[in-house]
Scaffold this motif. Structure first.
Motif, short mmCIF file in Angstrom:
data_model
loop_
_atom_site.label_atom_id
_atom_site.label_comp_id
_atom_site.label_asym_id
_atom_site.label_seq_id
_atom_site.Cartn_x
_atom_site.Cartn_y
_atom_site.Cartn_z
N GLU A 142 0.82 -1.20 0.00
CA GLU A 142 0.00 0.00 0.00
C GLU A 142 0.86 1.26 0.00
O GLU A 142 0.59 2.22 -0.74
CB GLU A 142 -0.91 -0.02 1.23
CG GLU A 142 -1.79 1.21 1.39
CD GLU A 142 -2.57 1.19 2.69
OE1 GLU A 142 -3.77 1.50 2.67
OE2 GLU A 142 -1.97 0.86 3.75
N ALA A 143 1.91 1.27 0.82
CA ALA A 143 2.76 2.46 0.94
C ALA A 143 3.49 2.76 -0.37
O ALA A 143 3.62 3.92 -0.75
CB ALA A 143 3.75 2.28 2.08
N MET A 144 3.98 1.72 -1.06
CA MET A 144 4.67 1.96 -2.33
C MET A 144 3.70 2.51 -3.36
O MET A 144 4.04 3.42 -4.14
CB MET A 144 5.31 0.67 -2.83
CG MET A 144 6.26 0.87 -4.01
SD MET A 144 7.74 1.84 -3.60
CE MET A 144 8.64 0.65 -2.57
N ARG A 145 2.47 2.00 -3.36
CA ARG A 145 1.46 2.51 -4.28
C ARG A 145 1.15 3.98 -3.96
O ARG A 145 1.06 4.81 -4.88
CB ARG A 145 0.18 1.68 -4.17
CG ARG A 145 -0.96 2.19 -5.05
CD ARG A 145 -2.25 1.41 -4.82
NE ARG A 145 -2.65 1.41 -3.41
CZ ARG A 145 -3.25 2.44 -2.81
NH1 ARG A 145 -3.50 3.56 -3.49
NH2 ARG A 145 -3.60 2.36 -1.54
N GLU A 146 1.02 4.31 -2.68
CA GLU A 146 0.75 5.69 -2.28
C GLU A 146 1.89 6.62 -2.69
O GLU A 146 1.65 7.73 -3.17
CB GLU A 146 0.57 5.76 -0.77
CG GLU A 146 -0.69 5.09 -0.25
CD GLU A 146 -0.73 4.99 1.27
OE1 GLU A 146 -1.78 4.59 1.80
OE2 GLU A 146 0.30 5.30 1.92
N ALA A 147 3.13 6.17 -2.52
CA ALA A 147 4.29 6.99 -2.88
C ALA A 147 4.31 7.26 -4.38
O ALA A 147 4.57 8.39 -4.82
CB ALA A 147 5.57 6.30 -2.43
#
Length: 272
Positions: A75-80
Motif C-alpha cells: 500500500e505504501a509503495m502505491r501511495e508513494a
C-alpha cells in the motif's frame, strides 16, 4: 557550473529513513536535489525527518510503515508512486539488531522476529519498488531504477550470538545479485552497501566501550563510522552515474576489513 550528482526529479524511498544511516542516506539524496519518501514506524521521528529534509527544497513524504507487514508495504509503495508520479530508487535500510547469549540459546521467536524485518522486510520493499519500476518501463519510461540494500560487515563475518543477523545480512547479498541478473534488462540495478562499525542515533556507544577502543586501535581510519559517512554512497547509487554498476557489494568501513584486526595502528611507525 556542472553539478555531477544531480538527483533533481528522482524519487527515492528509504525504509528506516527517519534515523541513523537511513536518515543520513535520505539527507544526502535531499541535498542532491532528489525527492525523498521516508518509511518509519515512529510518527514523531517521521515528522522530524520531514522537517529537516524539506529544508533542502525538494519534496518529502513520510509514511508510517512496518516493513514486516506485507500489505502495508504494498500500500505504501502505491501511495508513494501516486503522490510523486514515479519511483526511481529504493534503499532497504530498515532493520533490527539483537544479541543472544549464544547460538544454543537462540529461540525460534528471536530468529524469526529479526528475519521478519531485516530479511523479509528488505525483500518486500525492493520487490514493490521493482514492480513500480517495471510498470514505468512498460509505460515507455526507460530510465530504469536503482535498488540498494543496506547490509553490514556481518554479511561477511561471523558474530557470536548474532547468527540471525548474519543470516539476514548475508541473504541481502545473495538476493541482490539474483535481482541484478533478472532486472538488468529493464534498466534496474541492484547493489549492496556493507557499513562497518558505525555510531549513529540508533547505535550509540560511550567512548570507553570496548568496541570503540578496539576500532580506534585496529581501524586504519582510527575511528568509528558516522551516519553521515554514508550520504555519498546513497547519492552515487541513486544517480545515473551508477547506471552500469549492478550486482555489486561495496564495503564502507574505514579500512577495517583491509586490516582484518591484525595491526595495532597506534603502534605503527609515523611517516616522516
Amino acid at each position: 557550473m556542472l553539478v555531477v550528482f544531480d538527483l533533481t526529479g528522482r524519487v527515492v524511498v528509504v525504509s528506516g529513513g527517519n534515523a541513523g544511516i537511513g536518515f543520513a542516506m535520505a539527507r544526502g539524496i535531499a541535498r542532491a536535489g532528489g525527492d525523498v519518501v521516508v518509511w518509519g514506524r515512529r510518527p514523531e521521528k517521521n515528522e522530524q525527518a520531514v522537517r529537516e529534509l524539506a529544508s533542502f527544497g525538494g519534496r518529502v513524504l513520510a509514511q508510517q510503515v512496518d516493513v514486516g507487514d506485507e500489505a502495508r508495504v504494498v500500500e505504501a509503495m502505491r501511495e508513494a508512486a501516486e503522490e510523486f508520479g514515479r519511483v526511481d530508487g529504493v534503499i532497504a535500510n530498515a532493520g533490527l539488531m539483537s544479541h543472544e547469549r549464544s547460538f544454543l540459546d537462540m529461540t525460534s521467536e528471536a530468529w524469526h522476529g529479526l528475519l521478519a524485518v531485516n530479511q523479509h522486510g528488505a525483500y518486500l520493499a525492493v520487490r514493490e519498488g521493482a514492480r513500480q519500476m517495471k510498470r514505468q518501463w512498460d509505460a515507455g519510461d526507460t530510465s530504469g531504477g536503482s535498488l540498494l540494500f543496506c547490509a553490514s560487515l556481518s554479511a561477511l563475518t561471523g558474530s557470536p550470538g548474532m547468527q540471525h543477523y548474519n543470516a539476514a545480512k548475508g541473504a541481502m547479498v545473495a538476493m541482490s545479485r539474483g535481482i541484478a541478473v533478472e532486472a538488468g534488462r529493464y534498466g534496474i540495478r541492484s547493489n549492496v552497501v556493507c557499513p562497518g562499525h558505525t555510531v549513529s542515533e540508533t547505535v550509540s556507544m560511550p567512548d570507553d566501550h570496548p568496541v570503540v577502543e578496539r576500532v580506534r586501535r585496529y581501524n586504519p581510519s582510527g575511528r568509528m563510522g558516522l551516519a553521515e559517512d554514508f550520504e555519498g554512497i546513497a547519492v552515487y547509487f541513486m544517480s545515473s552515474l551508477s547506471r552500469f554498476h549492478t550486482g555489486d557489494l561495496v564495503v564502507i568501513d574505514g579500512g577495517w576489513m583491509a586490516n582484518a584486526g591484525k595491526s595495532d595502528i597506534l603502534g605503527l611507525p609515523q611517516w616522516p
